[in-house]
Design an enzyme around this catalytic site. Structure first.
Site, mmCIF file in Angstrom:
data_model
loop_
_atom_site.group_PDB
_atom_site.id
_atom_site.type_symbol
_atom_site.label_atom_id
_atom_site.label_comp_id
_atom_site.label_asym_id
_atom_site.label_seq_id
_atom_site.Cartn_x
_atom_site.Cartn_y
_atom_site.Cartn_z
ATOM 1 N N HIS A 281 -4.779 -0.107 7.877
ATOM 2 C CA HIS A 281 -4.204 -0.614 8.425
ATOM 3 C C HIS A 281 -3.637 -1.621 7.192
ATOM 4 O O HIS A 281 -4.267 -2.422 7.408
ATOM 5 C CB HIS A 281 -4.600 -0.604 9.769
ATOM 6 N N GLU B 236 -7.698 -4.793 15.247
ATOM 7 C CA GLU B 236 -8.528 -3.622 16.015
ATOM 8 C C GLU B 236 -9.774 -4.190 16.075
ATOM 9 O O GLU B 236 -9.944 -4.634 14.955
ATOM 10 C CB GLU B 236 -7.898 -2.278 15.903
ATOM 11 N N HIS C 204 -12.294 0.725 6.656
ATOM 12 C CA HIS C 204 -13.386 1.777 7.620
ATOM 13 C C HIS C 204 -13.338 3.193 7.706
ATOM 14 O O HIS C 204 -12.546 3.319 7.560
ATOM 15 C CB HIS C 204 -13.239 0.401 8.652
ATOM 16 N N ARG D 6 -4.818 6.567 4.915
ATOM 17 C CA ARG D 6 -5.766 7.460 4.111
ATOM 18 C C ARG D 6 -6.356 7.016 3.194
ATOM 19 O O ARG D 6 -5.550 7.281 2.375
ATOM 20 C CB ARG D 6 -6.124 8.710 5.123
#
Length: 326
Positions: free
Chosen positions: A101, A118, A176, A196
């Site tokens: 991200h 996150e 990740h 992605r």
């Protein structure tokens, strides 16, 4: 104001499993529930209040009406009418794609969005299950592109076997993926921007693979190699245990036994506080005497205008507590 519950937003996804509805004690005709969005202000997925006087209003409407009373003045000053967090449960029946991200700067430039830092709290995991976080060796951006093209990117990722209670903090830029057989709670910035990188060469019914974002991800990835990427912490009953602390959120673990009422100050934070119930059930009573039951799988938002809450249980209970730090 009073502690708020929200209508759940369920996501039927190809890789979704069956754990979310069992965990939350829900019945649904949907199959393969991969995600449950607990509190969200993502476009077209804005949470609706499920209890009390404001039942039926959505989160955006309540922020516009209550402002700092709901969010906290420093949160309102920083984020305006944008709710800064997205709270989810994720159930991976299959391996999720390798992804990354962007940070705030890159996300703002490219998508007019927040970035996405996150954290994951592992609720349960099948034997042998694990996830990917970070690189296992130092590589360059050009080597990253080459490895994506020749299908060797997995050879340089760190694999982490996981069990219930494991915690991973994932700053924007860290490569990740969640592995199959893992059920987690996720706390993240309000963003739905994902690049992605690799999808195991999987094909759909028409023989097509999912789109990869190799070039976009190249500039978003943090290529440094880190050790000890799993968060270590010590369990302690009836006291908050810090799991994550960053500019975007602070998260504590509260494990309360049946012998004690735990008082949590809210007013001194100048922020809403979110409680996510991982195990058991608790009774929450705020300074106005408003009583709210919190069961496993439920999420409650306590408004910033609340002075304090008392948490008690007739059994052991495990809660995640999350707020925006000053």
């Amino acid at each position: 104001m009073y502690p708020l519950k929200f209508e759940v937003i369920l996501k039927s996804i190809l890789w979704g499993g069956s754990e979310i509805c069992k965990f939350k004690n829900l019945s649904t005709k949907l199959n393969g529930i991969g995600e449950s969005w607990e509190i969200s202000q993502v476009k077209d997925n804005v949470s609706v209040i499920a209890n009390g006087e404001y039942k039926g209003k959505n989160l955006t409407e309540l922020i516009q009406e209550k402002g700092a009373e709901l969010l906290g003045q420093h949160v309102l000053d920083r984020f305006g009418d944008k709710f800064p967090l997205l709270i989810k449960f994720i159930d991976a029946r299959d391996n999720l794609s390798i992804q990354v991200h962007p940070n705030d700067k890159l996300a703002k430039e490219r998508h007019n969005s927040f970035g996405k830092t996150e954290m994951w709290y592992v609720i349960s995991a099948q034997e042998g299950a694990g996830l990917y976080s970070g690189f296992s060796k130092q590589i360059t951006p050009d080597e990253y592109v080459e490895r994506v093209e020749n299908n060797t990117i997995m050879d340089v990722l760190q694999f982490h076997p996981v069990k219930s209670g494991d915690v991973f903090f994932l700053p924007a830029g860290r490569i990740h993926a969640i592995g199959k057989g893992i059920f987690i709670a996720e706390i993240q910035q309000t963003s739905d921007i994902t690049y992605r990188i690799y999808d195991y060469n999987r094909k759909d019914a028409n023989g097509k693979g999912r789109e990869l974002h190799t070039a976009l991800a190249k500039d978003a990835i943090d290529y440094k190699m880190y050790s000890d990427l799993k968060t270590e912490y010590t369990h302690q009953e009836n006291e908050p245990v810090l799991l994550a602390n960053c500019p975007y959120f602070t998260t504590n673990l509260l494990e309360i036994n049946s012998e004690k009422t735990v008082k949590r100050e809210i007013a001194d934070k100048d922020s809403f506080v979110i409680y996510i119930c991982m195990e058991g059930e608790a009774v929450m009573v705020d300074n106005n005497g408003c009583k709210t039951e919190l069961h496993r799988g439920e999420t409650v938002l306590v408004p910033a205008s609340t002075s304090f809450i008392d948490l008690s249980t007739t059994q052991s209970v495990k809660l995640l507590e999350c707020y925006i730090p000053r």
